[in-house]
Design a protein around this motif. Sequence first.
Motif, mmCIF file in Angstrom:
data_model
loop_
_atom_site.group_PDB
_atom_site.id
_atom_site.type_symbol
_atom_site.label_atom_id
_atom_site.label_comp_id
_atom_site.label_asym_id
_atom_site.label_seq_id
_atom_site.Cartn_x
_atom_site.Cartn_y
_atom_site.Cartn_z
ATOM 1 N N PHE A 1 0.832 -1.198 0.000
ATOM 2 C CA PHE A 1 0.000 0.000 0.000
ATOM 3 C C PHE A 1 0.871 1.253 0.000
ATOM 4 O O PHE A 1 1.818 1.354 0.772
ATOM 5 C CB PHE A 1 -0.911 0.001 1.220
ATOM 6 N N GLY A 2 0.532 2.185 -0.877
ATOM 7 C CA GLY A 2 1.335 3.400 -1.013
ATOM 8 C C GLY A 2 2.210 3.344 -2.242
ATOM 9 O O GLY A 2 2.812 4.342 -2.623
ATOM 10 N N GLY A 3 2.303 2.174 -2.874
ATOM 11 C CA GLY A 3 3.118 2.012 -4.074
ATOM 12 C C GLY A 3 2.317 1.299 -5.156
ATOM 13 O O GLY A 3 1.099 1.164 -5.062
ATOM 14 N N VAL A 4 3.036 0.843 -6.171
ATOM 15 C CA VAL A 4 2.376 0.116 -7.255
ATOM 16 C C VAL A 4 2.371 -1.370 -6.902
ATOM 17 O O VAL A 4 3.413 -1.959 -6.628
ATOM 18 C CB VAL A 4 3.104 0.349 -8.602
ATOM 19 N N VAL A 5 1.187 -1.946 -6.903
ATOM 20 C CA VAL A 5 1.031 -3.368 -6.570
ATOM 21 C C VAL A 5 0.784 -4.143 -7.864
ATOM 22 O O VAL A 5 -0.114 -3.792 -8.636
ATOM 23 C CB VAL A 5 -0.165 -3.570 -5.610
ATOM 24 N N THR A 6 1.585 -5.171 -8.091
ATOM 25 C CA THR A 6 1.336 -6.058 -9.225
ATOM 26 C C THR A 6 0.329 -7.105 -8.760
ATOM 27 O O THR A 6 0.658 -7.983 -7.957
ATOM 28 C CB THR A 6 2.648 -6.728 -9.686
ATOM 29 N N ALA A 7 -0.879 -6.988 -9.258
ATOM 30 C CA ALA A 7 -1.948 -7.873 -8.791
ATOM 31 C C ALA A 7 -1.812 -9.274 -9.392
ATOM 32 O O ALA A 7 -2.194 -10.258 -8.768
ATOM 33 C CB ALA A 7 -3.305 -7.270 -9.134
ATOM 34 N N GLY B 1 -2.499 -4.403 -0.081
ATOM 35 C CA GLY B 1 -2.660 -3.221 -0.921
ATOM 36 C C GLY B 1 -3.881 -2.402 -0.547
ATOM 37 O O GLY B 1 -4.092 -1.322 -1.070
ATOM 38 N N ARG B 2 -4.714 -2.931 0.345
ATOM 39 C CA ARG B 2 -5.935 -2.262 0.835
ATOM 40 C C ARG B 2 -6.931 -1.962 -0.279
ATOM 41 O O ARG B 2 -7.559 -0.916 -0.301
ATOM 42 C CB ARG B 2 -5.591 -0.978 1.597
ATOM 43 N N PHE B 3 -7.029 -2.877 -1.227
ATOM 44 C CA PHE B 3 -8.019 -2.670 -2.291
ATOM 45 C C PHE B 3 -8.654 -3.994 -2.699
ATOM 46 O O PHE B 3 -8.176 -5.074 -2.335
ATOM 47 C CB PHE B 3 -7.382 -1.978 -3.500
ATOM 48 N N PHE B 4 -9.736 -3.854 -3.434
ATOM 49 C CA PHE B 4 -10.406 -4.986 -4.072
ATOM 50 C C PHE B 4 -10.260 -4.790 -5.575
ATOM 51 O O PHE B 4 -10.511 -3.688 -6.082
ATOM 52 C CB PHE B 4 -11.891 -5.006 -3.722
ATOM 53 N N LEU B 5 -9.876 -5.858 -6.248
ATOM 54 C CA LEU B 5 -9.814 -5.792 -7.700
ATOM 55 C C LEU B 5 -11.091 -6.416 -8.241
ATOM 56 O O LEU B 5 -11.357 -7.606 -8.039
ATOM 57 C CB LEU B 5 -8.574 -6.533 -8.218
ATOM 58 N N VAL B 6 -11.879 -5.584 -8.906
ATOM 59 C CA VAL B 6 -13.152 -6.023 -9.480
ATOM 60 C C VAL B 6 -12.924 -6.287 -10.963
ATOM 61 O O VAL B 6 -12.294 -5.478 -11.652
ATOM 62 C CB VAL B 6 -14.210 -4.904 -9.303
ATOM 63 N N ARG B 7 -13.407 -7.443 -11.422
ATOM 64 C CA ARG B 7 -13.396 -7.676 -12.876
ATOM 65 C C ARG B 7 -14.844 -7.834 -13.314
ATOM 66 O O ARG B 7 -15.560 -8.732 -12.829
ATOM 67 C CB ARG B 7 -12.585 -8.911 -13.244
ATOM 68 N N THR B 8 -15.248 -6.981 -14.183
ATOM 69 C CA THR B 8 -16.658 -6.966 -14.586
ATOM 70 C C THR B 8 -16.941 -8.106 -15.573
ATOM 71 O O THR B 8 -16.015 -8.750 -16.081
ATOM 72 C CB THR B 8 -17.001 -5.615 -15.242
ATOM 73 N N GLU B 9 -18.212 -8.305 -15.861
ATOM 74 C CA GLU B 9 -18.629 -9.383 -16.773
ATOM 75 C C GLU B 9 -18.051 -9.198 -18.176
ATOM 76 O O GLU B 9 -17.833 -10.165 -18.882
ATOM 77 C CB GLU B 9 -20.157 -9.455 -16.851
ATOM 78 N N VAL C 1 -5.534 1.823 -12.546
ATOM 79 C CA VAL C 1 -5.151 0.469 -12.966
ATOM 80 C C VAL C 1 -4.476 0.570 -14.327
ATOM 81 O O VAL C 1 -4.900 1.349 -15.174
ATOM 82 C CB VAL C 1 -6.396 -0.449 -13.081
ATOM 83 N N GLU C 2 -3.417 -0.230 -14.501
ATOM 84 C CA GLU C 2 -2.729 -0.275 -15.787
ATOM 85 C C GLU C 2 -2.479 -1.743 -16.113
ATOM 86 O O GLU C 2 -2.152 -2.532 -15.213
ATOM 87 C CB GLU C 2 -1.405 0.477 -15.638
ATOM 88 N N VAL D 1 -1.721 -1.920 -10.002
ATOM 89 C CA VAL D 1 -2.603 -0.981 -9.297
ATOM 90 C C VAL D 1 -1.739 0.013 -8.532
ATOM 91 O O VAL D 1 -0.915 -0.385 -7.700
ATOM 92 C CB VAL D 1 -3.541 -1.741 -8.320
ATOM 93 N N ASP D 2 -1.938 1.291 -8.822
ATOM 94 C CA ASP D 2 -1.149 2.339 -8.160
ATOM 95 C C ASP D 2 -1.893 2.835 -6.915
ATOM 96 O O ASP D 2 -2.806 3.660 -7.015
ATOM 97 C CB ASP D 2 -0.909 3.486 -9.138
ATOM 98 N N THR D 3 -1.499 2.320 -5.755
ATOM 99 C CA THR D 3 -2.208 2.662 -4.516
ATOM 100 C C THR D 3 -1.730 3.984 -3.908
ATOM 101 O O THR D 3 -2.145 4.338 -2.810
ATOM 102 C CB THR D 3 -2.065 1.535 -3.480
#
Length: 167
Positions: free
Chosen positions: A52-58, A75-83, A139-140, A148-150
Motif C-alpha cells: 500500500f502506497g506504491g504500485v502493486v502487481t496484482a 494493498g488495501r483494495f479490491f480488484l473487481v473484474r466486470t462481466e 489500474v494499468e 494498481v497504483d495505490t
Amino acid sequence: MPEEKKQTDATPQLTRRNFLAWGGGALSILAIVEIAGASLLFLAPRSLEGEFGGVVTAGSVDNFPQGTVTEFPDGRFFLVRTEDGGFLALYRRCTHLGCAVSWEPTRNRFFCPCHASNFDFFGNVENPPAPRALDIFPVEINDGQVLVDTSRPQTRDAFAPEQLVYG
Ligand code: FES
C-alpha cells in the motif's frame, strides 16, 4: 616519625563525582547516537513497491475471472473484474468515516461494519451514511499484468464506465 601519605595531582583518582560525570556524559552521547540513527531510518526514502502506497502487481489478467472480486489486504483494495472483462480497483476505505469495508459474495455487496453502509459491485452507495462511491486506484495493464497504483486514490461520486480498464 611516621611517613605522611600525601596525595599528588599526578595520580588521577576516580572519585564518585568523576565517575558520575563520565557515566552521565557517556549515556548522553549514547542517547544522541540512538536518536540520530532512528531519525535517519525514519527519514530514509523507502520503496513502497508491492505494498500500500506504491504500485502493486496484482497478477496476470487471466488470474481474474470475469464477474469476480479479489481482495488484496496488503494493498488495501479490491480488484473487481466486470462481466465484460474490465478492471476496477476499489479502495477498501469507507467514504463515511474510513472503516475498512469487506466483500460479501453471497449478497454481492461491500459492507462497512461501522455504520452499516453498503456498496454494490462497482462501489456505488446502496445504503448510507456513506456520502459517495468507494474511491478507486488507477489500474494499468502491462505485458498482461494488472498493476494498481495505490499511491493515488481518486474520489468519485458514482461509477462510470470510463473508470474501467481493459487489457
Ligand atoms: S465508516 Fe463506514 S459507514 Fe461509517
